[in-house]
Design a protein around this motif. Structure first.
Motif, short mmCIF file in Angstrom:
data_model
loop_
_atom_site.label_atom_id
_atom_site.label_comp_id
_atom_site.label_asym_id
_atom_site.label_seq_id
_atom_site.Cartn_x
_atom_site.Cartn_y
_atom_site.Cartn_z
N THR A 167 13.49 4.30 -2.64
CA THR A 167 12.45 4.76 -1.72
C THR A 167 12.39 3.82 -0.52
OG1 THR A 167 11.11 5.71 -3.49
CG2 THR A 167 10.00 5.24 -1.42
N GLN A 168 12.50 4.40 0.67
CA GLN A 168 12.39 3.63 1.91
C GLN A 168 11.13 4.08 2.63
OE1 GLN A 168 16.60 3.42 3.81
NE2 GLN A 168 16.61 5.15 2.40
N THR A 169 10.28 3.12 2.98
CA THR A 169 9.01 3.42 3.64
C THR A 169 8.89 2.61 4.92
OG1 THR A 169 7.97 3.74 1.46
CG2 THR A 169 6.51 3.46 3.36
N TYR A 170 8.58 3.28 6.00
CA TYR A 170 8.29 2.63 7.28
C TYR A 170 6.85 2.96 7.63
CZ TYR A 170 13.34 2.07 7.76
OH TYR A 170 14.66 1.73 7.55
N TRP A 171 6.05 1.93 7.89
CA TRP A 171 4.63 2.13 8.19
C TRP A 171 4.28 1.39 9.47
CZ3 TRP A 171 0.40 -1.55 7.61
CH2 TRP A 171 -0.88 -0.98 7.73
N VAL A 172 3.61 2.08 10.38
CA VAL A 172 3.21 1.49 11.66
C VAL A 172 1.70 1.61 11.82
CG1 VAL A 172 3.33 1.72 14.17
CG2 VAL A 172 5.41 1.92 12.81
N ARG A 173 1.08 0.50 12.18
CA ARG A 173 -0.34 0.50 12.52
C ARG A 173 -0.54 -0.43 13.71
NH1 ARG A 173 -5.53 -1.04 8.63
NH2 ARG A 173 -6.99 -1.52 10.33
N ASP A 174 -1.16 0.07 14.75
CA ASP A 174 -1.32 -0.70 15.98
C ASP A 174 0.06 -1.18 16.44
OD1 ASP A 174 -4.00 -0.21 15.67
OD2 ASP A 174 -4.46 -2.16 14.80
N ASP A 175 0.26 -2.50 16.57
CA ASP A 175 1.58 -3.00 16.99
C ASP A 175 2.32 -3.69 15.85
OD1 ASP A 175 0.07 -5.27 16.73
OD2 ASP A 175 0.76 -6.21 18.59
N VAL A 176 1.98 -3.34 14.61
CA VAL A 176 2.65 -3.91 13.45
C VAL A 176 3.49 -2.84 12.76
CG1 VAL A 176 2.31 -4.90 11.14
CG2 VAL A 176 0.91 -5.68 13.06
N VAL A 177 4.72 -3.20 12.38
CA VAL A 177 5.57 -2.29 11.63
C VAL A 177 5.97 -2.99 10.32
CG1 VAL A 177 7.66 -3.10 12.86
CG2 VAL A 177 7.70 -0.91 11.62
N VAL A 178 5.86 -2.26 9.21
CA VAL A 178 6.19 -2.78 7.89
C VAL A 178 7.24 -1.87 7.27
CG1 VAL A 178 5.33 -3.27 5.56
CG2 VAL A 178 3.89 -3.78 7.56
#
Length: 230
Positions: A197-208
């Motif tokens: 499982t590959q997950t990309y999460w973006v909130r404001d100017d942060v990417v995880v």
């Protein structure tokens, strides 16, 4: 720590590159439960601008050209053991070796890396990878494919949104979660009866980025969001 913001020019290059597709990130990943949950917790931002008030194990970004007023982005951890609270860390990662040298790691809990500038026309995956400021890998050298990696960095919101649009165009399932947007792809391993499982999460100017294989998690993105924003 200084971070390298992805510029508007890189965002334009990314949008153009998305037409040619992108390649999933490295590492391993499992579904069930997935890294991202379905409910938004709506935490309040606690960006740290004063180094004296920064939480232990975090870096305090400095003002940038796009943020001349000095309203610093949220500080990211500099220690892989501090990406979530200790109870969550123990239940998620347990005693899995962290950053093992056998896989190119430092053998320590530090995952600090230097962000780079993606090349012109870079695809979504390369843009996200270039923004990485913390890179952590939990994997036993004796295992075949089991492992989990977590990466974090700062990315201008327009570039982050364009990257997630690119992942969506490649078959990732994207949802709004934890006051951000997550794109996730589950694929079966070619050799073993487990999923990645590959997950990309973006909130404001942060990417995880979370990449896991045969290491189940319980809303890891939610725990990371709470750690960063409170």
């Amino acid at each position: 720590m200084k971070h390298t913001a992805i510029t508007t020019g890189a965002t334009i290059g990314l949008v153009l590159a998305l037409a040619t597709g992108c390649t999933p990130g490295p590492g391993g990943a499992t579904p069930g439960p997935s890294a991202s949950g379905s409910a938004s917790t709506g935490p309040t931002s606690t960006s740290t601008a004063d180094p004296s008030t920064a939480p232990s194990g975090t870096s305090t970004p400095e003002p940038t050209a796009s943020d001349p007023g000095g309203s610093a982005p949220v500080a990211l951890p500099t220690d892989c053991t501090e990406i979530v609270d200790q109870a969550t860390y123990a239940s998620t990662f347990g005693d899995i070796p962290l950053n093992p040298v056998e896989f190119g790691g430092s053998g320590t809990s530090s995952g600090v890396v230097t962000p780079t500038t993606p090349p012109a026309g870079a695809g979504a995956r390369d843009v996200v990878a270039a923004a990485t400021e913390l890179s952590c890998l939990w994997r036993d050298p004796r295992s075949d494919v089991s492992g989990i990696s977590v990466a974090m960095g700062h990315l201008e919101p327009a570039a982050g949104a364009a990257a997630l649009d690119g992942f969506a165009s490649q078959g990732y399932t994207c949802t709004a979660v934890h006051d951000g947007r997550s794109c996730q792809l589950v694929t079966p391993d070619a050799q073993y009866p487990v999923d990645r499982t590959q997950t990309y999460w973006v909130r404001d100017d942060v990417v995880v980025t979370v990449d896991q294989t045969n290491v189940p998690t319980d809303d890891l993105i939610g725990s990371i969001a709470t750690r960063l924003w409170g």
